[in-house]
Design an enzyme around this catalytic site. Structure first.
Site, PDB file in Angstrom:
ATOM      1  N   HIS A   1       0.822  -1.215   0.000  1.00 10.89           N
ATOM      2  CA  HIS A   1       0.000   0.000   0.000  1.00 10.89           C
ATOM      3  C   HIS A   1       0.856   1.265   0.000  1.00 10.89           C
ATOM      4  O   HIS A   1       0.368   2.347  -0.289  1.00 10.89           O
ATOM      5  CB  HIS A   1      -0.975   0.005   1.181  1.00 10.89           C
ATOM      6  CG  HIS A   1      -0.345   0.149   2.525  1.00 10.89           C
ATOM      7  ND1 HIS A   1      -0.045  -0.930   3.326  1.00 10.89           N
ATOM      8  CD2 HIS A   1       0.042   1.237   3.218  1.00 10.89           C
ATOM      9  CE1 HIS A   1       0.490  -0.498   4.454  1.00 10.89           C
ATOM     10  NE2 HIS A   1       0.551   0.819   4.418  1.00 10.89           N
TER      11      HIS A   1
ATOM     12  N   ASP B   1       0.147  -7.582   1.274  1.00 11.12           N
ATOM     13  CA  ASP B   1       0.583  -6.206   1.497  1.00 11.12           C
ATOM     14  C   ASP B   1       2.107  -6.083   1.545  1.00 11.12           C
ATOM     15  O   ASP B   1       2.672  -5.457   2.436  1.00 11.12           O
ATOM     16  CB  ASP B   1      -0.035  -5.654   2.788  1.00 11.12           C
ATOM     17  CG  ASP B   1      -0.030  -4.129   2.822  1.00 11.12           C
ATOM     18  OD1 ASP B   1       0.390  -3.517   1.813  1.00 11.12           O
ATOM     19  OD2 ASP B   1      -0.424  -3.550   3.846  1.00 11.12           O
TER      20      ASP B   1
ATOM     21  N   SER C   1       4.857   1.997   8.120  1.00 13.16           N
ATOM     22  CA  SER C   1       4.538   0.931   7.169  1.00 13.16           C
ATOM     23  C   SER C   1       5.756   0.549   6.346  1.00 13.16           C
ATOM     24  O   SER C   1       6.428   1.403   5.773  1.00 13.16           O
ATOM     25  CB  SER C   1       3.427   1.364   6.226  1.00 13.16           C
ATOM     26  OG  SER C   1       2.193   1.290   6.862  1.00 13.16           O
TER      27      SER C   1
END
Length: 625
Positions: free
Chosen positions: A177, A208, A286
């Protein structure tokens, strides 16, 4: 993680890091960064799961992404807060339960050949050592997402930041993402003021994870890749390193492993093994690594659960999932995805139910339905009881043994396989035990959660704009404008054959030729001149090959739209010019149509539609394996 809040089902990205949202029946986001599953099949089930975790209270629970992004969102309410860099981030308001992505990651050239399965023993080290910290880099991504409502153009670009780390062989690992719809990806090492262009080699939506590469030799000078460790145990110490908001330099937070189980991945709307930790994970984290006390990387930070009743719940992608992603890339030269068995299951806790099904022991799960596109459709039948998978016994709650004294969801065994692998299923059919072999393939979604290739397909016929229904489109249009009947199909219907799509009339570009149809929007077109429509490519073929006087489009509830064929052809160029549209169809529809579907596969009714959710066994007893 991406900084994103989910209010309604936003299109894909949501806030300062890389966050992307998808629709859910209420407000559930991808896992921590991407989309709000407020209108997706998986979204509804995830929302229920989250609500259950929050004592079934109505709160603003969200799984947020940890990436950090900045973008503009048209026509939506957003709250604004300042970023550490002085730029403002726009955050969507979240309703009830929402999942958000932790951050965006970017695409790389080639997958690293590093085998994360190999356990690398290392002397206990100090995470403050320069070698560890220098392997973690900051990711800068410019995103340009498609405009699903106006499929011939793109939305305004926005930027985001996230984290990544070196894994050897000139490769970097980050979250998918973090680089979703990335048009430019750059990375910067710690202590360096230069940014280097990176390429995305592979992007795994379900897990992901994204693989990046950097060609510049200067970037790799003196670099030492991280070493992967094994799956940690409960209460093991964990350290998360990355570049979250709140500052420009590297950040380190510590905690312990709280839980290891099959977890909802918000970005990919999938359920894979995940590690829950209590270390702080914030937007921008992230794609950053999580370390154990020996200095080994045990996973990738990717999402966080936010709730009024819960604190310090972050999630890390374990090295077992990372290993699967890398091996898949090495085997196929691209990411092919995690396989699915394609069966709807029910747990067998009730003794009377087991007796009725002639199951003598307290084990097994009942096959409620087999997906038509699943390879298991040829070997497994409704009413079968699956009691083992590759020799591993399955409990009546749908769990299997995990490590020494733990149990885990049966889906974990399936996720360890690769597309095309064969699994041996032990089943009880009418009281008789037998073993069958099933080939596992990725699940076919009637309404996709992500659009492959970037731009959605579209076809314009005399101002009538046709496009396939997708979760991003539902998010962008809002569920209210989609309609309950179409939304129910998107959530609960199954694909009857590979390649099937729900084609809708998105809108009508007003012109004197289509008078009376201007108010039509978001309606499914089911037939063209009497022929049932299979997908958008099939519709384009039918229109192009039509020699009849009229073009007759049949919609749901027998609504008709009729156009004179010759007049429609003559007016098309004028309509495109009036609305500034470059082409009457997307580039993929310019290719010759090849019919890959047999007529026997086409079902001319809605029979076979079935409520499909991603609920885990344990909530209502149903689950798609």
């Amino acid at each position: 993680m991406a900084i994103v809040a989910a209010s309604y089902y936003f299109s894909i990205f949501s806030s300062t890091d890389a966050s992307y949202f998808y629709p859910a029946l209420s407000s559930v986001h991808f896992g921590a960064s991407q989309r709000i599953l407020s209108s997706g099949k998986a979204a509804f089930s995830r929302r229920k799961a989250i609500r259950k975790a929050s004592s079934l209270k109505t709160t603003t629970d969200e799984i947020d992404g940890v990436s950090h992004k900045r973008f503009s969102d048209r026509g939506r309410k957003r709250s604004t807060y300042s970023r550490s860099s002085g730029a403002k981030e726009e955050l969507q308001g979240a309703q009830s339960t929402a999942f958000k992505s932790l951050g965006f990651s970017k695409k790389d050239k080639k997958a690293s050949l590093y085998d994360v399965k190999e356990q690398q023993i290392n002397e206990p080290g100090n995470l403050q050592d320069t070698a560890f910290l220098n392997a973690v880099v900051k990711v800068y991504c410019t995103h340009t997402a498609p405009d699903y409502s106006l499929p011939w153009q793109k939305q305004r670009q926005f930027t985001s930041t996230g984290s990544a780390f070196m894994i050897g062989d000139g490769k970097l690992l980050t979250n998918a993402h973090c680089v979703e719809h990335g048009t430019q990806v750059k990375v910067k090492r710690r202590g360096d003021d230069r940014k280097f262009v990176a390429k995305v080699l592979a992007r795994g939506v379900e897990c992901d994870i994204a693989l990046l590469s950097v060609e510049s030799e200067e970037f790799w000078r003196g670099a030492e890749p991280l070493r992967f460790g094994r799956l940690p145990c409960l209460q093991d110490s964990v350290t998360v390193v990355g570049y979250p908001f709140g500052g420009d330099t590297i950040s380190v937070t510590k905690g312990v492993v709280s839980r290891i189980e099959v977890t909802s991945y918000a970005h990919g709307s999938s359920d894979l093994l995940g590690i829950q930790i209590d270390a702080a994970i914030n937007p921008g984290n992230s794609g950053g690594p999580a370390f154990n006390d020996q200095g080994e990387c045990i996973g990738v930070a990717f999402q966080v659960f936010r709730s009024e009743e819960a604190e310090n719940i972050g999630y890390v992608i374990p090295t077992t999932v990372v290993s699967h992603f890398l091996e898949d890339y090495e085997r196929n030269g691209k990411y092919t995805g995690f396989p699915s068995l394609g069966v709807l299951l029910q747990k067998l806790e009730n003794p009377a139910l087991r007796t009725c099904l002639k199951v003598e022991s307290n084990e097994g799960v009942l096959v409620r339905r087999v997906e038509p596109t699943s390879a298991a459709n040829n070997v497994v039948k409704e009413g079968d009881v699956i009691v083992s998978f590759d020799g591993v016994r399955i409990g009546s709650e749908g769990t299997v043994p995990f490590r020494t004294s733990e149990r885990i969801a049966f889906r974990y065994l399936i996720s360890q396989k690769f597309a095309g692998d064969t699994a041996v299923l032990g089943i009880i059919r009418n009281g008789t035990y037998m073993e069958v072999q099933a080939v596992l393939q990725p699940r076919v979604h009637l309404v996709p959660y992500h659009i492959e290739g970037g731009q959605p397909s579209y076809l314009i016929v005399a101002g009538l704009v046709f496009t396939p229904l997708s979760e991003p489109l539902i998010e962008e249009e809002c569920e209210d404008s989609i309609g309950l009947k179409l939304l129910a199909k998107a959530r609960y219907s199954l694909a009857k054959f590979k390649g099937e799509e729900i084609v809708i009339l998105s809108q009508v570009l007003a012109n004197e030729l289509n008078i009376g149809y201007e108010d039509m929007s978001n309606q499914q077109v089911v037939k063209f001149n009497g022929a049932r429509i299979r997908n958008i490519r099939h519709l384009a073929y039918l229109v192009d090959s039509c020699k009849d006087k009229y073009l007759v489009f049949e919609f749901e509830d027998n609504f008709l739209a009729v156009l004179a064929r010759e007049s429609a052809t003559d007016a098309s160029s004028c309509i495109l010019k009036d609305y500034g549209i470059p082409s009457e169809r997307s580039s993929d529809l310019l290719e010759p149509y090849i019919d890959m579907v047999e007529d026997s596969q086409i079902i001319d009714s809605d029979q076979g539609d079935f409520p499909v959710t991603n609920l885990e066994i344990g909530f209502d007893g149903l689950v798609w394996a």
